[in-house]
Design a protein around this motif. Sequence first.
Motif, short mmCIF file in Angstrom:
data_model
loop_
_atom_site.label_atom_id
_atom_site.label_comp_id
_atom_site.label_asym_id
_atom_site.label_seq_id
_atom_site.Cartn_x
_atom_site.Cartn_y
_atom_site.Cartn_z
N GLN A 56 1.20 -0.92 -0.07
CA GLN A 56 0.23 0.01 0.10
C GLN A 56 1.14 1.29 0.45
OE1 GLN A 56 -3.10 0.36 -0.84
NE2 GLN A 56 -3.33 2.59 -0.17
N GLN A 57 1.62 0.95 0.47
CA GLN A 57 2.61 2.16 0.81
C GLN A 57 3.70 2.52 -0.82
OE1 GLN A 57 3.31 4.79 3.99
NE2 GLN A 57 1.27 3.70 3.97
N HIS A 59 2.15 1.06 -3.38
CA HIS A 59 1.17 2.31 -4.20
C HIS A 59 1.38 4.22 -4.21
CE1 HIS A 59 -1.61 -2.17 -4.52
NE2 HIS A 59 0.46 -1.73 -5.33
N GLU A 60 1.24 4.16 -2.97
CA GLU A 60 0.87 5.48 -2.46
C GLU A 60 1.78 6.60 -2.94
OE1 GLU A 60 -0.05 5.83 1.13
OE2 GLU A 60 -2.13 4.84 1.46
N LEU A 65 -1.47 7.70 -4.41
CA LEU A 65 -2.78 7.58 -4.32
C LEU A 65 -2.19 8.54 -2.55
CD1 LEU A 65 -3.42 4.36 -4.46
CD2 LEU A 65 -3.57 5.92 -6.24
N ASN A 66 -4.04 8.72 -2.42
CA ASN A 66 -3.74 9.14 -1.45
C ASN A 66 -3.38 8.52 -0.13
OD1 ASN A 66 -4.41 11.89 -2.08
ND2 ASN A 66 -6.95 11.68 -2.17
N GLU A 67 -4.08 8.83 1.38
CA GLU A 67 -3.63 7.51 2.86
C GLU A 67 -4.99 7.14 2.26
OE1 GLU A 67 -2.80 6.73 7.02
OE2 GLU A 67 -2.96 8.68 6.48
N GLU A 69 -5.86 4.79 0.20
CA GLU A 69 -7.35 5.02 -1.48
C GLU A 69 -6.29 3.77 -2.05
OE1 GLU A 69 -7.59 7.32 -5.16
OE2 GLU A 69 -6.15 8.55 -4.20
N ARG A 70 -7.13 2.96 -2.97
CA ARG A 70 -7.12 2.04 -3.22
C ARG A 70 -6.29 2.09 -5.10
NH1 ARG A 70 -6.12 -2.96 0.12
NH2 ARG A 70 -7.66 -3.30 1.32
N LEU A 71 -5.17 1.23 -6.17
CA LEU A 71 -4.74 1.12 -6.79
C LEU A 71 -5.90 1.47 -7.90
CD1 LEU A 71 -2.24 2.34 -8.49
CD2 LEU A 71 -1.13 -0.10 -8.43
N ILE A 74 -8.40 3.84 -8.40
CA ILE A 74 -8.41 4.99 -8.69
C ILE A 74 -9.00 5.63 -10.11
CG2 ILE A 74 -6.55 5.06 -7.58
CD1 ILE A 74 -5.29 5.25 -10.04
#
Length: 597
Positions: A56-57, A59-60, A65-67, A69-71, A74
Amino acid sequence: MSRKLALRRLGVFSIFLAPSRLRAFARSTELGLVLAAAAVGIVSGFIVTAMSFIAQQMHELIFGLNEGERLSSIMANDHVLLLVAPVTGGAILGFVLLILNRYRKRPMVDPIEANALHGGRLSLNDSLIIAAQNLISNGFGASVGLEAGYTQLASGLASKIGLSLQLRRSDLRILVGCGAAGAIAAAFNAPLTGSFYAFELIIGSYTILSLAPVVVSALAATIIARMLAGNNFIIDIGSFGTVVPADYIPALLLGVFCALAGILLMKGVAFIEQIARKSFIPGPIRPLFGGALIGLLALISPQVLSGGHGALHLNLDNTTPIAALIGVLLLKAFASAISIGSGFRGGLFFGSLFMGALLGKLFAYSAPYVFAHATLTPVIYAVVGMSALAVSVIGGPMTMTFLALEITGDFPITVLVLAAVITASLTVRNLFGYSFATWRFHLRGESIRSAHDVGWIRNLTVAKLMRVDVRTAPSNLSIDEFRRDFPLGSTQRVIIVDDNNKYAGMVLVPEAHSGVTESSDEGQSIVGLIKYKNDFLQPQMNAKQAAAIFDKAESEELAVVNDLVERRVIGLLTESHTLRRYSEELDRQRRDVSGEI
């Protein structure tokens, strides 16, 4: 190996051994194995949480991405980033593959293969490498899930713990299953799903002995994941309505459709891999080209990226037009096949759930005129499609049934899912015969169909069973000379070799002495009495293969030759000895599985 070197290696290995009392406790009592499984479950929970957090980190950081948020959910705003990120990931992964190809010669083993062939022995270093490759692939947007990395690393650590405790072969296989159970349970917040994933796919059977350790591991992993990540792993399907009896016929039909889709997906992956191998593109460069294709697909719809968690919830929550569902389904299937076929590391577990949900919603939207009395609720059929397509690709009918139960908490839907997954499983077995993992084994030339322990069969080789006191004779002997050299009662069979000392066949001594007088055979060659000229064994064959050759040749005894070129006789093996040793080992394995050790 010198005694000094052996002692030095033993000293290095002893560093990784648990204390002797702990080893004895784990080996001698069921409670000891359960406590080891609990430790494995705790570790698995940490592994899943840590890998999910890292992905997740990534992806962000990579995609902005916003904290939280799923890739895959988007909006396609930065087209350059969507294209460049998978290419960059492919380049990094290709560099890793280049290093591995240079310094590693043996293939890496996954938990199914480890339990099927190696008695649960998994390399922790290999597991760490696979998990890192999975994170690179998923983190840069390749269309693969993290479940393969979760189960590989958790099972690898479980195997290391089991080896340090010096567990028996059967117990070590169970502990590897505990690692996989904990990984899947934590990944989906579903301990029953994780448990049956281990029983059906990693251990290969369900026994009373394995029940407690596997369930304890799954529960421990789920608790740890909930404590660390809260509800991040929960699949929320919202409101779903009720099931009526008329829903069963369309659900069975959906199961057939999902089976056919799963077969196409698996063959698609194999087809792309085959094209890649036959192409001029070197192996380490293939992920770069694969990343470029994934990036192009992501420009059409970012829902193809990563495992598909965000896209699944996006499509479950919203009413999507049929054309859009078909488009996303095809794009995700292409992206998944390209990702794995081009060399990205990962699995199809969550991807098959996502594609199954899309297929289920399509079915619910498209069939109301055929099944007028069914509810055809899109969310219900999305759950049915999820489980049916996942069982077609991954396997494990009960695993996917319990996943539906733990997602919905609704028994009528679970029974509907059970009917669909059984239909899908039967269809795949009859039309195709493989799950995704076993299909890839088949493409490698392996005959593994499940995690059942067949490694002991391979270890029971002709070389270990044969005797080496072989009596031979040259093929130019006359019958009279043969009778003088091998009188009745001296032996039953004699191996015949030619002028180059190659195997030429076998002569039965009683036949050489029966039916005619010695005077009538004077000067006649022994060649006319030679049998089994092309029937022989090789030392690397296992007992099961040898038994099949005995049955085909209809011989009680066969020669063993070193290879097909030299055909030098190195031993002799009887059918009765082969079957007896095979039966003894089979009985011992059954006793181990049932706990009668």
